[in-house]
Design an enzyme around this catalytic site. Sequence first.
Site, PDB file in Angstrom:
ATOM      1  N   ASN A   1      -1.295   1.704   5.852  1.00 19.84           N
ATOM      2  CA  ASN A   1      -0.467   0.720   5.080  1.00 19.84           C
ATOM      3  C   ASN A   1       0.006  -0.146   6.333  1.00 19.84           C
ATOM      4  O   ASN A   1       0.295   0.425   7.143  1.00 19.84           O
ATOM      5  CB  ASN A   1       0.625   1.597   4.479  1.00 19.84           C
ATOM      6  CG  ASN A   1       1.807   0.704   4.193  1.00 19.84           C
ATOM      7  OD1 ASN A   1       1.720  -0.604   4.036  1.00 19.84           O
ATOM      8  ND2 ASN A   1       2.979   1.278   4.165  1.00 19.84           N
ATOM      9  N   GLY A   2      -0.277  -1.396   6.047  1.00 24.40           N
ATOM     10  CA  GLY A   2       0.133  -2.475   7.104  1.00 24.40           C
ATOM     11  C   GLY A   2      -1.155  -3.147   7.400  1.00 24.40           C
ATOM     12  O   GLY A   2      -2.001  -3.321   6.596  1.00 24.40           O
TER      13      GLY A   2
ATOM     14  N   HIS B   1      15.446 -36.815  -9.069  1.00 23.92           N
ATOM     15  CA  HIS B   1      14.795 -37.153  -7.927  1.00 23.92           C
ATOM     16  C   HIS B   1      13.347 -36.757  -7.906  1.00 23.92           C
ATOM     17  O   HIS B   1      12.556 -36.330  -7.032  1.00 23.92           O
ATOM     18  CB  HIS B   1      15.564 -36.639  -6.621  1.00 23.92           C
ATOM     19  CG  HIS B   1      16.953 -36.803  -6.442  1.00 23.92           C
ATOM     20  ND1 HIS B   1      17.138 -38.361  -6.136  1.00 23.92           N
ATOM     21  CD2 HIS B   1      18.005 -36.587  -6.774  1.00 23.92           C
ATOM     22  CE1 HIS B   1      18.274 -38.739  -6.122  1.00 23.92           C
ATOM     23  NE2 HIS B   1      19.139 -37.584  -6.524  1.00 23.92           N
TER      24      HIS B   1
ATOM     25  N   ARG C   1       3.606  -0.310  -4.900  1.00 21.27           N
ATOM     26  CA  ARG C   1       3.198  -0.920  -3.439  1.00 21.27           C
ATOM     27  C   ARG C   1       1.899  -1.607  -3.484  1.00 21.27           C
ATOM     28  O   ARG C   1       1.865  -2.220  -2.407  1.00 21.27           O
ATOM     29  CB  ARG C   1       3.364   0.040  -2.404  1.00 21.27           C
ATOM     30  CG  ARG C   1       4.680   0.986  -2.425  1.00 21.27           C
ATOM     31  CD  ARG C   1       4.586   1.991  -1.628  1.00 21.27           C
ATOM     32  NE  ARG C   1       4.621   1.558   0.009  1.00 21.27           N
ATOM     33  CZ  ARG C   1       5.808   0.996   0.621  1.00 21.27           C
ATOM     34  NH1 ARG C   1       6.956   1.249   0.078  1.00 21.27           N
ATOM     35  NH2 ARG C   1       5.440   0.519   1.866  1.00 21.27           N
TER      36      ARG C   1
ATOM     37  N   TRP D   1      -3.040  -2.458  -1.501  1.00 21.86           N
ATOM     38  CA  TRP D   1      -2.726  -3.949  -1.862  1.00 21.86           C
ATOM     39  C   TRP D   1      -3.496  -4.513  -0.695  1.00 21.86           C
ATOM     40  O   TRP D   1      -3.224  -4.715   0.367  1.00 21.86           O
ATOM     41  CB  TRP D   1      -1.085  -4.300  -1.708  1.00 21.86           C
ATOM     42  CG  TRP D   1      -0.850  -5.638  -1.915  1.00 21.86           C
ATOM     43  CD1 TRP D   1      -0.369  -5.966  -3.406  1.00 21.86           C
ATOM     44  CD2 TRP D   1      -0.713  -6.758  -1.249  1.00 21.86           C
ATOM     45  NE1 TRP D   1      -0.173  -7.294  -3.100  1.00 21.86           N
ATOM     46  CE2 TRP D   1      -0.138  -7.859  -2.041  1.00 21.86           C
ATOM     47  CE3 TRP D   1      -0.869  -7.072   0.129  1.00 21.86           C
ATOM     48  CZ2 TRP D   1      -0.202  -8.990  -1.303  1.00 21.86           C
ATOM     49  CZ3 TRP D   1      -0.803  -8.197   0.536  1.00 21.86           C
ATOM     50  CH2 TRP D   1      -0.182  -9.336  -0.026  1.00 21.86           C
TER      51      TRP D   1
ATOM     52  N   GLU E   1      16.799 -17.331  -9.451  1.00 25.46           N
ATOM     53  CA  GLU E   1      16.424 -15.881  -9.766  1.00 25.46           C
ATOM     54  C   GLU E   1      15.806 -15.693 -11.091  1.00 25.46           C
ATOM     55  O   GLU E   1      14.672 -15.018 -11.171  1.00 25.46           O
ATOM     56  CB  GLU E   1      17.732 -14.821  -9.836  1.00 25.46           C
ATOM     57  CG  GLU E   1      17.301 -13.451  -9.958  1.00 25.46           C
ATOM     58  CD  GLU E   1      16.266 -12.718  -9.196  1.00 25.46           C
ATOM     59  OE1 GLU E   1      15.869 -13.423  -8.019  1.00 25.46           O
ATOM     60  OE2 GLU E   1      15.941 -11.593  -9.388  1.00 25.46           O
TER      61      GLU E   1
ATOM     62  N   LYS F   1       5.963  -4.487  -4.321  1.00 29.11           N
ATOM     63  CA  LYS F   1       7.561  -4.472  -4.310  1.00 29.11           C
ATOM     64  C   LYS F   1       8.096  -4.313  -2.867  1.00 29.11           C
ATOM     65  O   LYS F   1       8.970  -4.949  -2.462  1.00 29.11           O
ATOM     66  CB  LYS F   1       7.798  -3.205  -4.924  1.00 29.11           C
ATOM     67  CG  LYS F   1       9.470  -3.118  -4.986  1.00 29.11           C
ATOM     68  CD  LYS F   1       9.791  -2.179  -6.127  1.00 29.11           C
ATOM     69  CE  LYS F   1      11.268  -2.383  -6.309  1.00 29.11           C
ATOM     70  NZ  LYS F   1      11.816  -3.788  -6.791  1.00 29.11           N
TER      71      LYS F   1
ATOM     72  N   GLU G   1       7.040 -14.348 -12.227  1.00 33.09           N
ATOM     73  CA  GLU G   1       6.388 -13.258 -11.404  1.00 33.09           C
ATOM     74  C   GLU G   1       5.699 -12.343 -12.451  1.00 33.09           C
ATOM     75  O   GLU G   1       4.792 -11.808 -12.151  1.00 33.09           O
ATOM     76  CB  GLU G   1       7.207 -12.698 -10.467  1.00 33.09           C
ATOM     77  CG  GLU G   1       8.241 -11.864 -10.771  1.00 33.09           C
ATOM     78  CD  GLU G   1       9.314 -11.082  -9.704  1.00 33.09           C
ATOM     79  OE1 GLU G   1       8.808 -10.990  -8.813  1.00 33.09           O
ATOM     80  OE2 GLU G   1      10.604 -10.858  -9.736  1.00 33.09           O
TER      81      GLU G   1
ATOM     82  N   LYS H   1      11.909 -14.448 -11.813  1.00 35.39           N
ATOM     83  CA  LYS H   1      11.664 -13.211 -12.655  1.00 35.39           C
ATOM     84  C   LYS H   1      10.514 -13.670 -13.851  1.00 35.39           C
ATOM     85  O   LYS H   1       9.669 -13.174 -14.175  1.00 35.39           O
ATOM     86  CB  LYS H   1      13.035 -12.873 -13.507  1.00 35.39           C
ATOM     87  CG  LYS H   1      13.812 -12.354 -12.865  1.00 35.39           C
ATOM     88  CD  LYS H   1      13.543 -10.724 -12.720  1.00 35.39           C
ATOM     89  CE  LYS H   1      12.938 -10.404 -11.318  1.00 35.39           C
ATOM     90  NZ  LYS H   1      13.616 -10.507 -10.164  1.00 35.39           N
TER      91      LYS H   1
ATOM     92  N   CYS I   1       0.870  -1.077  -0.005  1.00 36.87           N
ATOM     93  CA  CYS I   1       0.133   0.101  -0.058  1.00 36.87           C
ATOM     94  C   CYS I   1       0.987   1.203  -0.048  1.00 36.87           C
ATOM     95  O   CYS I   1       1.986   1.114   0.739  1.00 36.87           O
ATOM     96  CB  CYS I   1      -0.778   0.130   0.996  1.00 36.87           C
ATOM     97  SG  CYS I   1      -2.129  -1.170   1.430  1.00 36.87           S
TER      98      CYS I   1
END
Length: 612
Positions: A102-103, A508, A27, A76, A485, A607, A492, A489, A2
């Site tokens: 926010n939170g 395996h 955010r 968010w 990584e 983010k 997402e 990428k 947020c």
Amino acid sequence: MCGIVGYIGSNQAAPVLLDGLSKLEYRGYDSAGIAVRDGGSATEIIKEKGKLRVLAEMTDNGKAVKGTCGIGHTRWATHGEPSAVNAHPHSSDDGNVIAVHNGIIENFQEQREKLIKKGYSFKSQTDTEVAVKLIDYYYKKYSQLPVEAIARAMVRIRGSYALCVMFKDYPDQIFCARKDSPMIIGIQNGESYVASDVPAILKYTRNVYYIGNMEIAKLERGNVTFYNIDSEEIEKPLTEIKWDAESAEKGGYEHFMLKEIFEQPKVIRDTINSVVNNGTVHFSEVQLTDEEMQDINQVYIVACGSAYHVGVAVQYVIEELTSLQVRVELASEFRYRKMTLNPKSLVIVISQSGETADTLAALREAKDQGIKTLGIVNVVGSSIAREADNVFYTLAGPEISVATTKAYSCQLVAGYLLALQFAKARNEIDDEKYQALLEDINTIPEKVDRILEDRERVQWYASKLINVSDSFFIGRGIDYAIGMEGSLKLKEISYIHSEAYAAGELKHGPISLIEEGTIVIAVVTQDALTEKTISNMVEVKSRGAKLMAVTTTGKYFLEDTAEFTCYVPKINPLFAGSLAVIPLQLLSYYVSIGKGFDVDKPRNLAKSVTVE
Ligand code: G6P
């Protein structure tokens, strides 16, 4: 998560709020809203589901909303689905208190029930509405002083929050409070700003105050007063932000992600130069002495997301150069483990934002156990930067795209330099090797530049992956860390299912998923492990996989095995990850835009993850 913006000054507030929120959309972006007023007039609240552009259209880019004082929010969702009702700002029924938040307020259910018993009712499913009505309750019950009412509510609520509050009776003031969620306050020529992050206000001011945990601020035009939780006035230093305003703009690029990929040579160079002088690493700013490094015998690297992947790569480098024991931990796991930490250890937390809730909690856990801590952090003045014993700042500048690229690359080189310095301080490498390694690190920016020049080949191959539904990234050692990584990428931002496997683990289980056309991307830069990984590539190819390889120029000939090979310049294998990751970033970017997705704002993500 947020984003919050607040403004009070002599200009119209709504355009400033919308402009600031546009810099904070990374955010959260499922709904947005603003509350604006002019002196004693009624406050206008406009909010809607969807990205900020919906709100911008509704308000004619803010021009349709009059007033010089206001607060805004981009959300968010945590409590309650994305909808206009759940969007912020929230208000008490009589409009006495209006706030954005926010939170997460963890005990919101309990507080909500108490307020219902006192006659309050609720329109939304959010925890924010509970905070608003709790503040309203204390305001009316006691002295009708905003700071006191907020302080009383803060003592009752548990969790993390940054709050921006307007009171009907105080039309020329905005009140802010925070605990474990970021918020900064900026001042310039009779105007005051508050925001969750620097880019939102960088265009207007570089003079900022960092409001501390459990502190409250009162903003008036060009003036701010700070209070502690006992409502006593406190002093705060004014800090100057060094980032330039252009660095938070797209600067001619179509997307922030592409711009940030292309900024990598410069920001990696800046990060190296911040600690390397005359051919030697100096940690005077980091404040970690050689004696302290000699005394440490265990390193824990703790982080989330891509920063965790940096930790996995750096672990191999530290182990190669020193005799230190290294463990890499996900912060969300580390914080709840019953681990007795080695008293002679160093906990390194890696975080771009410096605000990730789990990483911050892990840092605090380490400090509680009396362990020395070091933060590799990008955002100056962030919570982790303020709380860690030592800080190594990466100089990536503002990173806006949700999927990290340049901050990741800067964190990697910071990790290499740390490993190198440990090795030197502990006399585990001789001068010659030290110089050779440092010279190699110094070549990274120019080599990254060369890889970027070859982007069209990657773009061409990306176009072939648009309809792929499953992919695997494989590698060994550092190549495995880079594969992790690359895989993150791709998934997402392109929503292609992707997994990273240590190549030796394929047999395996995952190999049973390989069928005609499955994409396997192999990272092959580690000399000692190459033949092994090539064998694994051949195994998947014979089961129908299509192979892409990222490898080092002139070392291995993979054209016969892979349908597409991307070569990166030669470098010491310890640092090859910094080069191998670049084609993988480009690949993900081009696949995402090829599929028509909003590459900078992938669905469901934010983010800065300031909730657990
Ligand atoms: C989010 C971001 C990632 C980042 C992670 C950790 O998931 O999208 O890019 O790696 O958080 O964030 P931090 O700010 O602690 O590096």
